[in-house]
Enzyme design. Structure first.
Site, PDB file in Angstrom:
ATOM      1  N   CYS A 133       0.802  -1.222   0.000  1.00 12.87           N
ATOM      2  CA  CYS A 133       0.000   0.000   0.000  1.00 12.87           C
ATOM      3  C   CYS A 133       0.838   1.275   0.000  1.00 12.87           C
ATOM      4  CB  CYS A 133      -0.945  -0.006   1.194  1.00 12.87           C
ATOM      5  SG  CYS A 133      -1.932  -1.512   1.286  1.00 12.87           S
ATOM      6  N   HIS A 182      -2.875   7.971   5.966  1.00 13.47           N
ATOM      7  CA  HIS A 182      -3.065   6.651   5.367  1.00 13.47           C
ATOM      8  C   HIS A 182      -4.407   6.078   5.814  1.00 13.47           C
ATOM      9  CE1 HIS A 182      -1.962   2.937   3.461  1.00 13.47           C
ATOM     10  NE2 HIS A 182      -2.067   2.258   4.594  1.00 13.47           N
ATOM     11  N   GLU A 211      -0.719   4.842  13.172  1.00 12.41           N
ATOM     12  CA  GLU A 211      -0.379   6.064  12.442  1.00 12.41           C
ATOM     13  C   GLU A 211      -0.515   7.289  13.343  1.00 12.41           C
ATOM     14  OE1 GLU A 211      -1.338   8.391   8.247  1.00 12.41           O
ATOM     15  OE2 GLU A 211      -2.757   6.882   8.980  1.00 12.41           O
ATOM     16  N   LYS A 267      -9.777   7.725   2.396  1.00 10.86           N
ATOM     17  CA  LYS A 267     -10.204   6.353   2.087  1.00 10.86           C
ATOM     18  C   LYS A 267     -11.634   6.095   2.546  1.00 10.86           C
ATOM     19  CE  LYS A 267      -5.655   4.080   2.079  1.00 10.86           C
ATOM     20  NZ  LYS A 267      -4.798   5.233   2.391  1.00 10.86           N
ATOM     21  N   HIS A 281      -9.899   1.610  -0.248  1.00 14.41           N
ATOM     22  CA  HIS A 281      -8.448   1.472  -0.239  1.00 14.41           C
ATOM     23  C   HIS A 281      -7.970   0.921  -1.579  1.00 14.41           C
ATOM     24  CE1 HIS A 281      -4.440   1.020   0.931  1.00 14.41           C
ATOM     25  NE2 HIS A 281      -4.541   0.223   1.975  1.00 14.41           N
ATOM     26  N   PHE A 303       1.850  -3.375   3.880  1.00 15.35           N
ATOM     27  CA  PHE A 303       2.273  -4.682   4.364  1.00 15.35           C
ATOM     28  C   PHE A 303       3.766  -4.858   4.069  1.00 15.35           C
ATOM     29  CE2 PHE A 303      -1.967  -7.280   4.125  1.00 15.35           C
ATOM     30  CZ  PHE A 303      -2.490  -6.485   5.124  1.00 15.35           C
TER      31      PHE A 303
END
Length: 414
Positions: A165, A305, A316, A337, A342, A402
């Site tokens: 991502c 994010h 975050e 998002k 996403h 990830f």
């Protein structure tokens, strides 16, 4: 590191919200959701636990020729649409481009997974003679970058970044470097994802990563809300044209924003979970600010994010608090998002477009579906369009993926 000012002169996007960047931005400011129920019978027949997603492929039909829809995977189709819009928006005349100084920096998180899985079904059900000879070129992760490179005659290089991502934010970071160091006059940067297929959806659901609000898809993505229960898988693509300020001014181009800095780090912590302390993520933000020659107190806006996962959102937040300290209370945060879903490897690119437009239009976009903010996340999250102040502004766009990938790009108003 740098000696040239890098600016954004063109933007393009195809998202669950709309078929173009401008329409997507307008829908975002209007507080709309692009998340809808999946009507494809392939999904319904499998009785998947998640029945909705952010779907962008229905916008493709009128924008590509029939041969293009046949020889390109959806990830390349979306990429071409976004790149063409950005190129046209930048107003670049083809005859003025030096091909050896035009670079493509593109990204995807998963690549041509639809082509791969569909070809496997064909092989099992109909035999090897029915497998298309273009299957490998279509499923290659570098297929979108190659399609864009050939479309615009870019001979300076066509690179593909795959960092889950964080992928397309990494592509922008590298595009920034390529322009700033004089390696390119123009870079087409961005990313795409077209992973909406029953298998990836089932896999993400098995990980407990997806929201399961089948009764209310449009409210499923809920960053920072106490009831958030996972992200929403989405397709889409976004592109930005980067060039030196001198090059842009010489041809009379409009400028959306300056790309002021970038930072890339890694957690070395876990394959899927973020470091809960956010130390490496914080260092990526600080690297971007250092490249920008800016202090943390200069930042007025963050496009977070913020995937709407219980663990990710708070990690975050800890990273942002580590970076900004008390100044975080004065920063306007947007978690877009909630509207788009996403886009995985394409997420950073569309959020970079949003960040550049936020500075250009002096307005931070809203975070929808936030009805009760998590008391452990103490930030000023915009839930309606928020006017940004006059003067020189700095904003950052965060992406975390990830594998512990962290990528941040800083933008300055012009």
């Amino acid at each position: 590191m740098t000696n040239k000012t890098v600016v954004v002169t063109g933007i393009g996007a195809i998202t669950p919200l709309a078929a173009t960047a401008t329409e997507t931005w307008d829908a975002l400011l209007a507080g709309k959701s692009g998340i809808t129920r999946i009507e494809d019978p392939r999904f319904a027949a499998l009785e998947l636990p998640v029945e909705f997603a952010g779907q962008a492929r229905h916008w493709i039909t009128d924008q590509l020729t029939r041969p293009e829809t046949k020889r390109f995977d959806p990830s390349s189709q979306l990429s071409l649409i976004a790149a063409r819009e950005a190129w046209a928006d930048a107003g670049i005349e083809a005859e003025s481009v030096v091909p050896e100084r035009l670079i493509v920096d593109w990204a995807t998180g998963i690549g041509g997974v639809n082509t791969l899985l569909d070809a496997w079904d064909t092989l099992r059900e109909k035999g090897p003679r029915r497998v298309l000879p273009m299957t490998v070129p279509m499923l290659m992760a570098n297929g979108p970058a190659a399609a864009i490179e050939m479309e615009f005659g870019a001979r300076g290089g066509a690179r593909t970044y795959l960092s889950a991502c964080a992928s397309s934010t990494e592509s922008l970071a590298e595009a920034y470097r390529h322009v700033a160091t004089g390696e390119a006059d123009i870079v087409i940067a961005g990313g795409a994802e077209a992973a909406l297929h029953p298998m990836p959806l089932a896999s993400f659901a098995a990980m407990q990563a997806l929201s399961r609000r089948n009764d209310s898809p449009e409210t499923a993505s809920r960053p920072y809300d106490v009831t958030r229960d996972g992200f929403v898988l989405a397709d889409g693509a976004a592109a930005l044209i980067l060039e030196t300020k001198e090059h842009a001014e010489a041809r009379g181009a409009k400028i959306y924003a300056e790309v002021a800095g970038a930072g890339i780090t890694s957690d070395a912590f876990h394959i899927t979970a973020p470091d809960p302390e956010g130390s490496a993520a914080a260092r990526a933000v600080l690297m971007a600010l250092d490249h920008a020659g800016a202090a943390r107190e200069d930042v007025v806006h963050v496009n977070a994010h913020a995937t709407s996962t219980p663990v990710g959102d708070i990690a975050e937040y800890h990273a942002m608090r580590r970076v900004f300290g008390d100044h975080l209370d004065s920063v306007v945060v947007s978690a877009t998002k909630a509207s788009t879903g996403h886009l995985l490897g394409g997420a950073g690119a569309i959020e970079a477009v949003f960040t550049a437009l936020a500075l250009h239009n002096r307005v931070a976009p809203p975070t929808i579906n936030l009805t009760e903010q998590d008391p452990e996340i103490v930030m000023d999250v915009a839930t309606s369009p928020r006017e940004l102040p006059a003067g020189d502004l700095l904003a950052v766009s965060n992406s975390f993926g990830f594998g512990g990938h962290n990528a941040v790009v800083a933008f300055r108003s012009v």
